[in-house]
Design a protein around this motif. Structure first.
Motif, short mmCIF file in Angstrom:
data_model
loop_
_atom_site.label_atom_id
_atom_site.label_comp_id
_atom_site.label_asym_id
_atom_site.label_seq_id
_atom_site.Cartn_x
_atom_site.Cartn_y
_atom_site.Cartn_z
N ALA A 91 46.72 40.49 37.02
CA ALA A 91 45.84 41.06 36.42
C ALA A 91 44.11 40.66 37.37
O ALA A 91 43.19 42.29 38.05
N GLU A 92 43.89 40.10 36.79
CA GLU A 92 42.33 39.62 37.80
C GLU A 92 42.99 39.80 39.68
O GLU A 92 41.52 41.14 39.67
N LEU A 93 43.50 39.53 39.80
CA LEU A 93 43.84 40.27 41.66
C LEU A 93 43.01 41.47 41.19
O LEU A 93 42.85 41.87 42.64
N VAL A 94 43.71 42.62 40.91
CA VAL A 94 44.41 43.91 41.13
C VAL A 94 42.75 44.54 40.35
O VAL A 94 42.61 45.08 41.12
N ALA A 95 42.23 43.46 39.36
CA ALA A 95 40.70 44.48 39.20
C ALA A 95 40.38 44.61 39.89
O ALA A 95 38.84 45.30 39.92
N GLU A 96 40.18 43.20 41.19
CA GLU A 96 38.91 42.55 41.72
C GLU A 96 39.51 43.53 43.44
O GLU A 96 38.37 44.26 43.63
N ALA A 97 40.27 43.81 43.21
CA ALA A 97 41.11 44.81 44.40
C ALA A 97 40.63 46.70 44.08
O ALA A 97 40.10 46.96 45.08
N VAL A 98 40.48 46.85 43.23
CA VAL A 98 39.82 47.63 42.77
C VAL A 98 38.29 47.68 42.82
O VAL A 98 37.92 48.94 43.04
N ALA A 99 37.88 47.24 42.32
CA ALA A 99 36.50 46.31 42.54
C ALA A 99 36.06 46.76 44.04
O ALA A 99 35.06 47.14 44.40
N ALA A 100 36.63 45.79 44.63
CA ALA A 100 36.57 46.10 46.08
C ALA A 100 36.59 47.61 46.74
O ALA A 100 35.74 47.31 47.39
N ALA A 101 38.02 48.25 46.30
CA ALA A 101 37.52 49.65 46.86
C ALA A 101 37.09 50.40 46.11
O ALA A 101 36.20 51.32 46.17
N GLU A 115 33.56 49.46 45.50
CA GLU A 115 31.97 49.19 45.66
C GLU A 115 32.38 48.75 47.50
O GLU A 115 32.93 47.30 47.91
N PRO A 116 32.32 49.33 48.43
CA PRO A 116 32.58 48.65 49.87
C PRO A 116 31.90 47.69 49.67
O PRO A 116 31.08 47.58 49.68
N GLY A 117 32.75 46.75 50.39
CA GLY A 117 31.81 45.39 51.26
C GLY A 117 32.08 44.46 50.03
O GLY A 117 31.63 43.29 50.90
N ARG A 118 32.12 44.13 48.96
CA ARG A 118 31.83 43.64 48.23
C ARG A 118 33.72 42.65 49.04
O ARG A 118 34.99 42.32 49.23
N ALA A 119 33.37 40.70 49.35
CA ALA A 119 34.69 40.46 49.56
C ALA A 119 35.69 39.84 48.32
O ALA A 119 35.20 39.77 47.45
N ALA A 120 36.70 40.00 48.29
CA ALA A 120 37.52 39.74 47.42
C ALA A 120 39.18 39.07 47.48
O ALA A 120 39.57 39.35 46.95
N GLY A 121 39.10 38.15 48.13
CA GLY A 121 40.03 36.95 48.36
C GLY A 121 41.54 37.28 47.46
O GLY A 121 41.38 37.06 46.94
N LEU A 122 42.38 38.12 48.38
CA LEU A 122 43.54 38.62 48.08
C LEU A 122 44.32 38.41 48.35
O LEU A 122 45.04 39.18 49.25
#
Ligand SMILES: Cc1cc2nc3c(=O)[nH]c(=O)nc-3n(C[C@H](O)[C@H](O)[C@H](O)COP(=O)(O)OP(=O)(O)OC[C@H]3O[C@@H](n4cnc5c(N)ncnc54)[C@H](O)[C@@H]3O)c2cc1C
Length: 420
Positions: A397-407, A409-416
């Motif tokens: 859940a954390e990983l997918v929420a980070e993927a949404v956030a990265a998409a 907010e382009p440029g955000r590093a999201a180590g997925l």
């Protein structure tokens, strides 16, 4: 603000909604059932088990599966009737044998991370889900099985899990109610158990308090892509003829065994197969039965049976894997081995008040969940967790929420590590 649509209110959908909500996104969750956690997240084995992270992609699984085909009470059962879905899944499963090692290590790492995330959510929201932190004990009846398990243990330890071998005497000290004759075992003190249904319902209530909107009794029939990642959700309310439409800024597919269908609609291939399993919940209604049931969670490798003590008065026993399509019938000849096993291991437990259940594990051929972006903008997945959805969902859940956030907010590093 247009909300993000989460499709499915099982453990993956509700944890995803929570992870998005605490990041400040408006969220709408759609589910065809009246309540959260009514399908596979209803009465599973209860184990939060990093120790069960070994993927099944081994030649020995295939050989064992073929041997078991003739036995009606076998832990793994294959309906020989062919279907394209089943055959394509099997072919991919065999191809993934080459990645057995790295996929097992990846799963154990994710599981360790997930336990902490899940406990964090429960603490923050005050959710009582009969959590028991007494560890998980694997036992083996002969030396051959124990030696094989030693090799698996090396991989689990490589992934960072603290797990050690135990003698028959130590097995009895860890769980005095066990009555069988064992060669040895492995004990994982950091693993735990809890009621997935209670947790998911508690977290859904916490989501609602944080502004998440739940649309229940709502069968999602179509997801229509719009521009710039936006989508239109077409859903039908149970018992009504008309289809409704609502807009979403993005969509996260958490539909369990329904995810393959949605992925095809959205231009992705997510080859989830429904792998059926059964559980019994034994009601411990006398002080004698309560004393005779184990507190420590058990995993019997030979029969592939897992157990969880849920509170004082419930004992859950789960197992079996059947490849038989979307059939959810509860068959007596599949339930009886769970009852017999309970009687053999724990003779003092009365099995006259047992509730039987079946569920479909949403399983991908490589046994890793699909987490992250789809091919089209605004499409995300958190699905295909197979036999470990309860164990892994806190982290995915954390990983997918980070993927949404990265998409968004382009440029955000999201180590997925698992993102598409
Ligand atoms: C017998 C058994 C024992 C298990 N034991 C364990 C264990 O000990 N530990 C562990 O970690 N895991 C275990 N698992 C696995 C775990 O239970 C699953 O991986 C997990 O529950 C899957 O959650 P999910 O959210 O992906 O799917 P689900 O809980 O099935 O949720 C999917 C949701 O999507 C909704 N949906 C689907 N299609 C649509 C549609 N068209 N419109 C609207 N809604 C839709 C469904 O209604 C459902 O609520 C076990 C599974 C079984 C069967």
């Amino acid at each position: 603000m247009t909300p993000i649509a989460v499709i499915g209110a099982g453990i993956t959908g509700v944890t995803t909604a929570y992870a998005l909500a605490i990041r400040g996104y408006p969220v709408t969750v759609y589910d065809r059932n009246r309540y959260a956690a009514m399908e596979t997240s209803f009465a599973n084995g209860g184990q939060l088990s990093a120790c069960n992270a070994e993927v099944w992609n081994k030649l020995s699984t295939v050989i064992q599966g073929l041997r078991w085909m003739a036995r009606r009470d076998a832990p793994l059962l294959m309906n020989p009737a062919p279907s394209w879905h089943k055959l394509s899944w099997m072919a991919e499963f065999v191809r993934e044998i080459a990645h057995y090692r790295e996929n097992t290590v990846e799963t154990v790492r994710l599981a360790i991370r997930a336990r902490e995330a899940l406990f964090g959510m429960a603490r923050a929201e005050g959710i009582d889900f009969d959590l028991k932190t007494r560890g998980i004990l694997h036992f083996y009846r002969d030396e051959t099985a124990f030696r094989k398990a030693e090799a698996v243990n090396t991989l689990l330890r490589e992934g960072g899990l603290e797990r050690h071998a135990v003698t028959p005497e130590e097995i009895r000290t860890i769980e005095p109610t066990l009555a069988g004759d064992y060669y040895g075992g492995f004990y994982t003190p950091s693993d735990a158990t809890g009621d997935i249904h209670k947790f998911t319902r508690g977290l859904a209530a916490a989501c609602a308090r944080r502004g998440v909107r739940f649309v229940h009794d709502a069968t999602v029939e179509a997801i229509e892509p719009g521009g710039e990642g936006a989508h239109r959700i077409h859903w039908r309310e149970a018992g009504r003829g008309d289809t409704r439409m609502e807009d979403a800024a993005a969509v996260v597919i958490c539909a369990g065994t329904g995810s393959r269908h949605f992925a095809a609609m959205l231009g992705d291939r997510v080859n989830v197969y429904p792998v059926k399993g059964y559980s019994i919940t034994v009601n411990l209604y006398t002080p004698e039965a309560r004393a005779a049931a184990p507190e420590v969670s058990i995993l019997d490798e030979a029969t592939k049976i897992v157990t969880s003590r849920l509170g004082e008065d419930r004992f859950r026993v789960a197992g079996t894997a059947e490849f038989n399509g979307f059939n959810r019938d509860i068959r007596h000849d599949r339930i009886q081995p769970l009852v017999d096993w309970t009687r053999a291991q724990f003779p003092g437990v009365d099995t006259d008040r047992v509730v039987a259940w079946s569920g479909l594990r949403p399983m991908l051929p490589n046994m890793l969940p699909k987490v992250g972006r789809g091919r089209r903008a605004g499409v995300f997945y958190n699905t295909g967790h197979g036999h470990l959805g309860w164990t892994l969902s806190g982290a995915t859940a954390e990983l997918v929420a980070e993927a949404v956030a990265a998409a968004s907010e382009p440029g955000r590093a999201a180590g997925l590590p698992l993102a598409a």
